[in-house]
Design a protein around this motif. Structure first.
Motif: not given
Length: 150
Positions: A76-80, A48-56, A93-99
């Protein structure tokens, strides 16, 4: 809003982040794959995404916790890719994941989830063949052509 849990609609998706740990091996780029804890399928470190942190930054934390690697994470994500996460109660649960690619600089001998997972360096083709998500397989195959600071 009351204290009741909000039920997600069937169409909503949970956003997650993932790291694609990589290195240069004898035959070019290789990626580090890990097994999932429950089904033992080959996957990449994600969560999961984290509070206080960027996605990378969150993706880099997942790579350290799940695969025991540290390095330089791309901003920068290369896709999802999408997948259906099976929950303990049997729901899906359907999830979309940035890589985010992670150039591995340190591979630890011991890490938080070492007892729960197997990890293995694979060629891009072997890794793509090992995963069950078609979008992720396509992204891994295409990773050879992604411009990075090798």
């Amino acid at each position: 809003m009351t204290g009741k849990a909000v039920k997600r609609s069937a169409r909503s998706e949970t956003r997650q982040v993932a790291a694609l740990p990589w290195r240069i091996g004898a035959s070019g780029r290789e990626v580090l794959m890990i097994t999932s804890r429950e089904t033992r399928r080959w996957v990449i470190p994600k969560g999961g995404r984290m509070a206080g942190k960027t996605d990378p930054q969150a993706a880099a934390v997942e790579a350290m916790e799940e695969a025991g690697v540290q390095g330089e994470i791309a901003q920068t994500a290369i896709g999802a890719f999408r997948y259906a996460k099976r929950l303990r109660g049997g729901d899906v649960r359907n999830c979309v994941v940035a890589v985010y690619p992670l150039k591995v600089l340190i591979q630890l001998g011991a890490w938080p989830e070492a007892a729960e997972r197997e990890r293995r360096w694979m060629s891009l083709e072997d890794a793509a063949n090992a995963v069950m998500e078609p979008d992720l397989a396509e992204m891994i195959r295409g990773f050879a052509g992604v411009a990075l600071d090798d």
